[in-house]
Scaffold this motif. Structure first.
Motif, PDB file in Angstrom:
ATOM      1  N   THR A 291      28.239  44.658  44.501  1.00 10.49           N
ATOM      2  CA  THR A 291      26.873  44.592  43.968  1.00 10.49           C
ATOM      3  C   THR A 291      26.822  43.732  42.715  1.00 10.49           C
ATOM      4  N   THR A 292      27.794  43.942  41.831  1.00 10.72           N
ATOM      5  CA  THR A 292      27.873  43.123  40.617  1.00 10.72           C
ATOM      6  C   THR A 292      28.123  41.665  40.976  1.00 10.72           C
ATOM      7  N   LEU A 293      29.008  41.434  41.933  1.00 11.42           N
ATOM      8  CA  LEU A 293      29.309  40.064  42.350  1.00 11.42           C
ATOM      9  C   LEU A 293      28.076  39.400  42.940  1.00 11.42           C
ATOM     10  N   ARG A 294      27.290  40.152  43.711  1.00 14.03           N
ATOM     11  CA  ARG A 294      26.077  39.588  44.297  1.00 14.03           C
ATOM     12  C   ARG A 294      25.094  39.178  43.198  1.00 14.03           C
ATOM     13  N   ASP A 295      24.935  40.026  42.178  1.00 14.96           N
ATOM     14  CA  ASP A 295      24.030  39.689  41.070  1.00 14.96           C
ATOM     15  C   ASP A 295      24.504  38.438  40.336  1.00 14.96           C
ATOM     16  N   GLU A 296      25.817  38.339  40.100  1.00 15.23           N
ATOM     17  CA  GLU A 296      26.356  37.172  39.403  1.00 15.23           C
ATOM     18  C   GLU A 296      26.192  35.905  40.252  1.00 15.23           C
ATOM     19  N   THR A 297      26.410  36.032  41.541  1.00 15.47           N
ATOM     20  CA  THR A 297      26.269  34.878  42.441  1.00 15.47           C
ATOM     21  C   THR A 297      24.819  34.421  42.510  1.00 15.47           C
ATOM     22  N   ALA A 298      23.891  35.370  42.555  1.00 15.62           N
ATOM     23  CA  ALA A 298      22.466  35.024  42.575  1.00 15.62           C
ATOM     24  C   ALA A 298      22.061  34.312  41.293  1.00 15.62           C
ATOM     25  N   ALA A 299      22.597  34.763  40.164  1.00 16.31           N
ATOM     26  CA  ALA A 299      22.290  34.106  38.887  1.00 16.31           C
ATOM     27  C   ALA A 299      22.841  32.690  38.867  1.00 16.31           C
ATOM     28  N   ASP A 300      24.020  32.490  39.427  1.00 21.19           N
ATOM     29  CA  ASP A 300      24.602  31.147  39.498  1.00 21.19           C
ATOM     30  C   ASP A 300      23.787  30.241  40.414  1.00 21.19           C
ATOM     31  N   LEU A 301      23.355  30.795  41.554  1.00 21.87           N
ATOM     32  CA  LEU A 301      22.531  30.019  42.493  1.00 21.87           C
ATOM     33  C   LEU A 301      21.217  29.593  41.843  1.00 21.87           C
ATOM     34  N   ALA A 302      20.645  30.475  41.040  1.00 25.79           N
ATOM     35  CA  ALA A 302      19.369  30.165  40.391  1.00 25.79           C
ATOM     36  C   ALA A 302      19.474  28.978  39.439  1.00 25.79           C
TER      37      ALA A 302
ATOM     38  N   VAL B  12      22.793  19.895  44.313  1.00 32.60           N
ATOM     39  CA  VAL B  12      21.827  20.982  44.488  1.00 32.60           C
ATOM     40  C   VAL B  12      22.275  21.828  45.669  1.00 32.60           C
ATOM     41  N   ILE B  13      22.381  23.146  45.475  1.00 41.98           N
ATOM     42  CA  ILE B  13      22.767  24.035  46.563  1.00 41.98           C
ATOM     43  C   ILE B  13      21.618  24.989  46.869  1.00 41.98           C
ATOM     44  N   THR B  14      21.589  25.479  48.096  1.00 40.16           N
ATOM     45  CA  THR B  14      20.534  26.412  48.506  1.00 40.16           C
ATOM     46  C   THR B  14      21.095  27.766  48.923  1.00 40.16           C
ATOM     47  N   ALA B  15      22.403  27.882  48.970  1.00 40.10           N
ATOM     48  CA  ALA B  15      23.068  29.153  49.268  1.00 40.10           C
ATOM     49  C   ALA B  15      24.415  29.139  48.565  1.00 40.10           C
ATOM     50  N   CYS B  16      24.910  30.325  48.235  1.00 38.04           N
ATOM     51  CA  CYS B  16      26.148  30.372  47.463  1.00 38.04           C
ATOM     52  C   CYS B  16      27.019  31.540  47.914  1.00 38.04           C
ATOM     53  N   TYR B  17      28.287  31.242  48.199  1.00 37.14           N
ATOM     54  CA  TYR B  17      29.275  32.272  48.470  1.00 37.14           C
ATOM     55  C   TYR B  17      29.860  32.749  47.145  1.00 37.14           C
ATOM     56  N   GLY B  18      29.939  34.037  46.964  1.00 39.22           N
ATOM     57  CA  GLY B  18      30.574  34.611  45.786  1.00 39.22           C
ATOM     58  C   GLY B  18      31.891  35.242  46.166  1.00 39.22           C
ATOM     59  N   TYR B  19      32.956  34.903  45.430  1.00 38.01           N
ATOM     60  CA  TYR B  19      34.287  35.457  45.693  1.00 38.01           C
ATOM     61  C   TYR B  19      34.755  36.238  44.471  1.00 38.01           C
ATOM     62  N   GLY B  20      35.194  37.474  44.708  1.00 38.62           N
ATOM     63  CA  GLY B  20      35.627  38.342  43.618  1.00 38.62           C
ATOM     64  C   GLY B  20      37.108  38.615  43.641  1.00 38.62           C
ATOM     65  N   ALA B  21      37.492  39.844  43.308  1.00 40.76           N
ATOM     66  CA  ALA B  21      38.896  40.223  43.176  1.00 40.76           C
ATOM     67  C   ALA B  21      39.601  40.245  44.533  1.00 40.76           C
ATOM     68  N   THR B  22      40.917  40.119  44.488  1.00 41.34           N
ATOM     69  CA  THR B  22      41.741  40.176  45.700  1.00 41.34           C
ATOM     70  C   THR B  22      41.907  41.637  46.143  1.00 41.34           C
ATOM     71  N   LEU B  23      41.802  41.856  47.460  1.00 43.04           N
ATOM     72  CA  LEU B  23      41.916  43.197  48.020  1.00 43.04           C
ATOM     73  C   LEU B  23      43.316  43.425  48.594  1.00 43.04           C
ATOM     74  N   ASP B  24      43.593  44.659  48.948  1.00 40.31           N
ATOM     75  CA  ASP B  24      44.896  44.978  49.534  1.00 40.31           C
ATOM     76  C   ASP B  24      44.977  44.557  51.000  1.00 40.31           C
ATOM     77  N   SER B  25      43.829  44.437  51.668  1.00 41.18           N
ATOM     78  CA  SER B  25      43.820  44.085  53.084  1.00 41.18           C
ATOM     79  C   SER B  25      44.104  42.590  53.279  1.00 41.18           C
ATOM     80  N   GLU B  26      44.484  42.246  54.516  1.00 44.37           N
ATOM     81  CA  GLU B  26      44.809  40.858  54.843  1.00 44.37           C
ATOM     82  C   GLU B  26      44.112  40.439  56.125  1.00 44.37           C
ATOM     83  N   THR B  27      43.863  39.150  56.256  1.00 45.06           N
ATOM     84  CA  THR B  27      43.363  38.543  57.491  1.00 45.06           C
ATOM     85  C   THR B  27      44.226  37.334  57.801  1.00 45.06           C
ATOM     86  N   ASP B  28      44.920  37.363  58.943  1.00 47.66           N
ATOM     87  CA  ASP B  28      45.830  36.271  59.334  1.00 47.66           C
ATOM     88  C   ASP B  28      46.855  35.984  58.244  1.00 47.66           C
ATOM     89  N   GLY B  29      47.349  37.051  57.604  1.00 46.17           N
ATOM     90  CA  GLY B  29      48.398  36.891  56.609  1.00 46.17           C
ATOM     91  C   GLY B  29      47.912  36.480  55.230  1.00 46.17           C
TER      92      GLY B  29
END
Length: 463
Positions: free
Chosen positions: A258-269, A198-215
């Motif tokens: 926005t679409t990713l947030r809606d999909e993540t919320a549906a998964d959390l539900a 059972v989870i109470t919060a959910c991270y949603g991950y979508g497409a890969t971006l052009d930007s980088e963080t720490d490589g």
């Protein structure tokens, strides 16, 4: 309208109305569709029973029959859905299509049958390949590829069935406001709380971006929290408060936050409360008239506060003469087989795409190398379906090791079978004792340990 049973020969000749002493309709989503009837006259294998429960019409084909002389001569027959019987008699030699719709795929595999495709809604496009399989197996593949469920639809005419169509939808069944209340020590009901976290919060991950963080390439990322669920299902933070239990949802094709947030919320539900399954083995007034796939509003007073969930009817036995639901399985996880087929088709499609210029033996060796890490082996053939076992497999799916503890499962043509031994030739002795509605699969790698079956380290729960 009262229940009515009409008998037709295998050639379509009307043989009259049946005098039925008992009738039970057994159904599972995308799987079993069986009519067990007791009548006063003999039936021939291949005869067709056209019947109505007063609301819908169904057609089943006589498969087995037994005769009894106790208290008068009676005949009991096991009849299978005409959809499965007719489509298993049709053969698909080879059909390959790229970016095809569900409508086109369904219409194509039915060309050599007496069935037509009902209108199918937009389910997207898929790459499909059917080779040396029955039309029924191809139908199951289509359902798996598009994540859909199917059911037969009959149109009646003056002389019997006028049209036979197959309906392909996201979910069969409906929500008619049926409510089922469960309390402590309730007779006639078995409840199972599944091992899903059972989870109470959910991270949603979508497409890969052009930007980088720490490589490392960044991705579209959102966080959705359910503070009410945290109150009941969170974990202590060690300071007198409550912390979230986090989960992850991924859609690598989603570029819009926005679409990713809606999909993540549906998964959390779907995951913010325990997964529960209920099986009844006696009639309950609240379940009278329910149909396969219907939604049931469940209130479970064993939980504090009481748990309220939307459950689906995944398996059903109906007494046609009395109208009672003699047994039912419903819960948050009941429709197992479509999920299995969807995963199986995804795996096989990926293997086919990578197979250009590569031998079947090397592909299977690669599969087995991956499954060795999880303690299981897999084989897929056009005649044996998908077989996974706790010992290495030959190219035909038979075990290369036939001694010691053995276990295998086979998914083929909408059926699931199990084996724990081999015959004198070293081939699996299959048993139909494992039914799709009685198995809860969380997805992933099949493993066997101490005689118990696991997926992704989680024990498979059996009824």
């Amino acid at each position: 309208m009262e229940p009515k049973f009409l008998l037709y020969s295998r050639w379509g000749d009307q043989l009259g109305e049946l005098s039925v002493l008992a009738a039970t309709h057994r159904q599972e989503i995308d799987s079993t569709d069986q009519l067990d009837i007791t009548v006063t006259q003999p039936l021939a294998k291949g005869d067709r029973v056209l019947w109505t429960d007063g609301r819908d019409w169904f057609e089943h084909v006589v498969d087995e029959e037994s005769q009894s002389h106790d208290g008068g001569e009676t005949f009991t027959a096991v009849c299978q859905s005409s959809l499965m019987v007719d489509l298993e008699a049709a053969h698909v030699s080879l059909w390959v299509a790229n970016q095809v719709s569900a409508q086109e795929a369904l219409s194509t595999i039915l060309q050599q049958t007496t069935w037509d495709a009902a209108e199918v809604g937009d389910m997207g496009l898929q790459d499909l390949q059917f080779e040396i399989e029955s039309a029924y197996e191809a139908l199951c593949d289509i359902a798996g590829a598009f994540g859909a469920e199917f059911q037969p639809v009959l149109t009646m005419g003056e002389f019997g069935v006028e049209t036979r169509r197959i309906r392909l939808v996201e979910h069969i069944g409906s929500d008619n406001g049926v409510r089922f209340e469960y309390g402590y020590s309730m007779n006639g009901v078995t409840k199972e709380i599944l091992s899903d976290q059972v989870i109470t919060a959910c991270y949603g991950y979508g497409a890969t971006l052009d930007s980088e963080t720490d490589g490392v390439k960044d991705r579209v990322k959102v966080l959705v929290e359910d503070n009410e669920a945290k109150t009941y299902w969170g974990i202590p933070d060690g300071r007198g408060g409550v912390m979230h239990v986090y989960g992850v949802y991924e859609n690598s094709d989603c570029e819009d936050s926005t679409t990713l947030r809606d999909e993540t919320a549906a998964d959390l539900a779907k995951r913010n409360r325990p997964s529960v399954s209920y099986t009844t083995d006696m009639p309950f007034a609240s379940l009278r008239g329910v149909r396969l796939g219907d939604t049931v509003q469940v209130i479970d007073r064993d939980f504090t506060p009481e748990l309220r969930i939307e459950a689906r009817i995944g398996a059903l036995d109906r007494d046609i003469l009395s109208g009672e639901t003699s047994s039912a399985t419903f819960g948050t996880v009941t429709s197992v087989l479509p999920d299995v087929l969807a995963r199986a088709y995804t795996v096989s499609k990926a293997a086919s795409s990578a197979a250009q210029g590569v031998s079947a033996a090397s592909i299977m060796a690669g599969f087995n190398g991956l499954y060795t890490e999880g303690g299981a082996y897999v084989c897929q053939t056009s005649t044996a379906g998908i077989i996974t076992a706790n010992v290495p497999l030959n190219q035909d799916g038979s075990p290369s090791i036939t001694t010691g503890e053995l276990f295998a499962m086979q998914v083929m043509g909408g059926r699931v079978r199990a084996a724990t031994s081999v015959d004198s030739t070293g081939r699996w002795l299959w048993s139909d004792s494992v039914s799709p509605s009685a198995v809860t699969i969380s997805g992933g790698v099949l493993t066997v340990s101490a005689g118990e079956l696991y997926f992704n380290g989680k024990k498979v729960q059996t009824a």
